[in-house]
Design a protein around this motif. Structure first.
Motif, short mmCIF file in Angstrom:
data_model
loop_
_atom_site.label_atom_id
_atom_site.label_comp_id
_atom_site.label_asym_id
_atom_site.label_seq_id
_atom_site.Cartn_x
_atom_site.Cartn_y
_atom_site.Cartn_z
N GLU A 152 0.83 -1.20 0.00
CA GLU A 152 0.00 0.00 0.00
C GLU A 152 0.87 1.26 0.00
O GLU A 152 0.57 2.23 -0.70
CB GLU A 152 -0.92 -0.01 1.22
N GLU A 155 2.32 1.76 -3.37
CA GLU A 155 1.31 2.31 -4.28
C GLU A 155 1.08 3.80 -4.00
O GLU A 155 0.97 4.61 -4.93
CB GLU A 155 0.01 1.53 -4.12
N GLU A 156 1.01 4.15 -2.68
CA GLU A 156 0.85 5.56 -2.33
C GLU A 156 2.05 6.38 -2.78
O GLU A 156 1.90 7.51 -3.27
CB GLU A 156 0.65 5.69 -0.82
N ASN A 157 3.24 5.82 -2.61
CA ASN A 157 4.46 6.52 -3.03
C ASN A 157 4.46 6.74 -4.54
O ASN A 157 4.83 7.82 -5.02
CB ASN A 157 5.67 5.70 -2.60
N GLN A 158 4.05 5.69 -5.28
CA GLN A 158 3.99 5.83 -6.73
C GLN A 158 2.97 6.88 -7.14
O GLN A 158 3.20 7.68 -8.06
CB GLN A 158 3.64 4.47 -7.36
N LYS A 159 1.84 6.90 -6.41
CA LYS A 159 0.82 7.90 -6.71
C LYS A 159 1.34 9.30 -6.43
O LYS A 159 1.11 10.25 -7.21
CB LYS A 159 -0.42 7.62 -5.87
N ILE A 160 2.07 9.42 -5.29
CA ILE A 160 2.65 10.73 -4.96
C ILE A 160 3.66 11.15 -6.02
O ILE A 160 3.72 12.33 -6.43
CB ILE A 160 3.29 10.69 -3.57
N ARG A 161 4.46 10.19 -6.49
CA ARG A 161 5.43 10.50 -7.54
C ARG A 161 4.72 10.95 -8.81
O ARG A 161 5.16 11.91 -9.47
CB ARG A 161 6.29 9.27 -7.83
N ASN A 162 3.65 10.24 -9.15
CA ASN A 162 2.89 10.63 -10.34
C ASN A 162 2.33 12.05 -10.19
O ASN A 162 2.41 12.88 -11.11
CB ASN A 162 1.77 9.64 -10.61
N ASP A 163 1.76 12.30 -8.99
CA ASP A 163 1.22 13.64 -8.75
C ASP A 163 2.33 14.68 -8.79
O ASP A 163 2.14 15.80 -9.30
CB ASP A 163 0.52 13.68 -7.39
#
Length: 213
Positions: A152, A155-163
């Motif tokens: 999780e 996934e959150e880190n990847q989402k933050i990177r994408n953002d």
């Protein structure tokens, strides 16, 4: 006492010389016959060969001598001393057997106690293994939860990177737009300055020449 039959004994049997006697064996059925084996002690087993009504019995001694002895000193059962010795021997044998049984019983009790102790140790070990298994299950469950939490977080880190990448791109776009606006503003200011430089002189009033001077 031994009862003497008036006929010959059909089958050989054993009689014993009675208590406290030394019985002579004679060559014939009577005290007038010579002694062929002297002083057979009491308790000696004799094999009956023939019995007569003369008060004498034809016997065979342990030495193999065949002769006549007085029937009144014969008994169909062993003498008391022999019976006592036999009873004592049987008693000793019984005591030995009893001691052996007691020893076997002691060994059985010892083995039973050892088995009970071993069973208790196995029970304790089983309890320890159950606790260890429960601990391993708990660790495994924690590991699964930790792996899920790590997934999780990834996934959150990847989402933050994408953002962050989106925000970075947007920021770069805004920076580029800002620079463009500054360039336009600068160009406008320059153009305005040029226009002002051209227009202002045209707005100044011209001085008339004084012809009356």
């Amino acid at each position: 006492m031994f009862a003497v039959s008036s006929i010959a004994v059909a089958q050989a049997k054993t009689v014993w010389v009675d208590d406290q006697l030394y019985l002579p064996v004679r060559s014939g059925a009577g005290s007038q016959f010579r002694i062929i084996e002297n002083a057979v002690p009491s308790g000696t087993p004799l094999e009956v060969i023939e019995a007569s009504d003369s008060g004498y019995t034809l016997v065979r001694t342990p030495k193999g001598t065949e002769g006549w002895v007085s029937s009144q000193y014969l008994s169909e059962t062993p003498i008391a001393a022999d019976r006592l010795r036999t009873a004592n021997r049987q008693l000793e044998e019984t005591r030995a057997e009893l001691a052996q049984v007691k020893e076997q019983l002691s060994n059985v009790v010892t083995e039973r106690n050892a088995l009970e102790s071993s069973e208790a140790s196995l029970s304790d070990r089983s309890q320890e293994l159950q606790e260890e298994l429960q601990r391993i299950k708990s660790i495994a469950a924690d590991s699964i939860n930790l792996e899920r939490r790590n997934r999780e977080l990834r996934e959150e880190n990847q989402k933050i990177r994408n953002d962050l990448e989106v925000l970075t791109a947007e920021n770069e776009r805004l920076e580029a737009s800002k620079e463009y606006d500054f360039m336009l503003l600068g160009a406008g200011l320059v153009l305005g300055g040029v226009l002002l430089a051209l227009i202002i002189p045209m707005l100044k009033p011209t001085r008339k020449t004084d012809n009356w001077a």
